[in-house]
Design an enzyme around this catalytic site. Sequence first.
Site, PDB file in Angstrom:
ATOM      1  N   ASP A  46       0.879  -1.011   0.235  1.00 31.70           N
ATOM      2  CA  ASP A  46       0.115  -0.070   0.016  1.00 31.70           C
ATOM      3  C   ASP A  46       0.846   1.103  -0.129  1.00 31.70           C
ATOM      4  O   ASP A  46       0.283   2.203  -0.563  1.00 31.70           O
ATOM      5  CB  ASP A  46      -0.936   0.101   1.311  1.00 31.70           C
ATOM      6  CG  ASP A  46      -2.157   0.745   0.900  1.00 31.70           C
ATOM      7  OD1 ASP A  46      -2.752   1.123  -0.107  1.00 31.70           O
ATOM      8  OD2 ASP A  46      -2.606   1.581   1.862  1.00 31.70           O
ATOM      9  N   CYS A 137     -10.559   3.243  -5.462  1.00 28.76           N
ATOM     10  CA  CYS A 137      -9.777   3.037  -4.500  1.00 28.76           C
ATOM     11  C   CYS A 137     -10.464   4.276  -3.373  1.00 28.76           C
ATOM     12  O   CYS A 137     -10.280   3.886  -2.159  1.00 28.76           O
ATOM     13  CB  CYS A 137      -8.392   3.756  -4.595  1.00 28.76           C
ATOM     14  SG  CYS A 137      -7.099   3.762  -3.314  1.00 28.76           S
ATOM     15  N   TYR A 141     -12.970   1.398  -0.345  1.00 30.41           N
ATOM     16  CA  TYR A 141     -12.242   1.560   0.945  1.00 30.41           C
ATOM     17  C   TYR A 141     -13.506   2.079   1.800  1.00 30.41           C
ATOM     18  O   TYR A 141     -13.645   1.674   2.936  1.00 30.41           O
ATOM     19  CB  TYR A 141     -11.084   2.332   1.015  1.00 30.41           C
ATOM     20  CG  TYR A 141      -9.904   1.642   0.679  1.00 30.41           C
ATOM     21  CD1 TYR A 141      -9.065   1.273   1.859  1.00 30.41           C
ATOM     22  CD2 TYR A 141      -9.540   1.006  -0.372  1.00 30.41           C
ATOM     23  CE1 TYR A 141      -7.824   0.423   1.547  1.00 30.41           C
ATOM     24  CE2 TYR A 141      -8.528   0.186  -0.762  1.00 30.41           C
ATOM     25  CZ  TYR A 141      -7.464  -0.212   0.237  1.00 30.41           C
ATOM     26  OH  TYR A 141      -6.430  -0.837   0.207  1.00 30.41           O
ATOM     27  N   TYR A 165     -11.058   4.136   7.649  1.00 27.94           N
ATOM     28  CA  TYR A 165     -11.907   4.140   6.583  1.00 27.94           C
ATOM     29  C   TYR A 165     -13.349   4.441   6.933  1.00 27.94           C
ATOM     30  O   TYR A 165     -13.985   4.525   5.862  1.00 27.94           O
ATOM     31  CB  TYR A 165     -11.363   3.021   5.701  1.00 27.94           C
ATOM     32  CG  TYR A 165     -10.163   3.043   5.019  1.00 27.94           C
ATOM     33  CD1 TYR A 165      -9.710   4.085   4.052  1.00 27.94           C
ATOM     34  CD2 TYR A 165      -8.952   2.173   5.559  1.00 27.94           C
ATOM     35  CE1 TYR A 165      -8.384   4.208   3.525  1.00 27.94           C
ATOM     36  CE2 TYR A 165      -7.736   2.342   4.909  1.00 27.94           C
ATOM     37  CZ  TYR A 165      -7.589   3.310   3.913  1.00 27.94           C
ATOM     38  OH  TYR A 165      -6.344   3.567   3.483  1.00 27.94           O
ATOM     39  N   GLU A 207      -8.514  -3.574  -7.231  1.00 27.95           N
ATOM     40  CA  GLU A 207      -8.705  -3.383  -5.747  1.00 27.95           C
ATOM     41  C   GLU A 207      -8.862  -4.903  -5.174  1.00 27.95           C
ATOM     42  O   GLU A 207      -8.140  -5.430  -4.205  1.00 27.95           O
ATOM     43  CB  GLU A 207     -10.008  -2.740  -5.310  1.00 27.95           C
ATOM     44  CG  GLU A 207      -9.720  -1.227  -5.591  1.00 27.95           C
ATOM     45  CD  GLU A 207      -8.727  -0.818  -4.398  1.00 27.95           C
ATOM     46  OE1 GLU A 207      -8.576  -1.159  -3.545  1.00 27.95           O
ATOM     47  OE2 GLU A 207      -8.142   0.118  -5.080  1.00 27.95           O
TER      48      GLU A 207
END
Length: 222
Positions: A46, A137, A141, A165, A207
């Site tokens: 990440d 993204c 998330y 998140y 993802e």
Amino acid sequence: MAERTRDLLWSDVEDIHGAILAHPFVTGLTDGTLAHDAFRHYIVQDAHYLRGYAKALAVCAAKAPTDDDTLMFAEHAGGAIAAERELHQDLLGGLGLSSQQARTAPVAPATRAYVSYLLATAHGGSYAEGVAAVLPCYWIYAKVGEHLVGAGSPDPLYQRWIDMYAGAEYQAVVAAVLAATDRAGAAASAAELALMREHFTTTARYEWMFWDGAHRQETWPV
């Protein structure tokens, strides 16, 4: 009323979203079964990803048709770099890894492919195409965070990740990008909208591949 672009895009990836929520990496965050080695791999990758993602966001900022959207994406590009430096230092410390070790670790195949696709689309496509490519993204998330926060996690590291998140601050960031997506889609031609859908679906698949690669602690096969 015409269908919002966000609703059209999401209708294309509902099955992908379901597969992400059912993936053992994601379920392992809340039931505590996810190995720390797999989470360490994820955090390292990440960090690599966010450096490339920031560059894609900067291209979106440069191509944005309004000052407000230029400012938003430029701020988010800076925020991605800040997250890579701050959050990951904190999480990496809890995983027994230094930021220098993370930075020098190899970039895994899914990470390389995902970042390459983002940068190629942002540079080679229109503003609307770039926004569609970077959107999963943000949005996935936020959706994952919302899904996981109720269950929580017995692992403090995983709980920290979930809280970030699921938090109101991050959700507000995503809401602003969704509004920009709707504006871009409303101004797009039919051909450009079709490309937005293609890019959005592709990066949503990336993802899933990113989490799957982390779960398998993916390395290059040769």
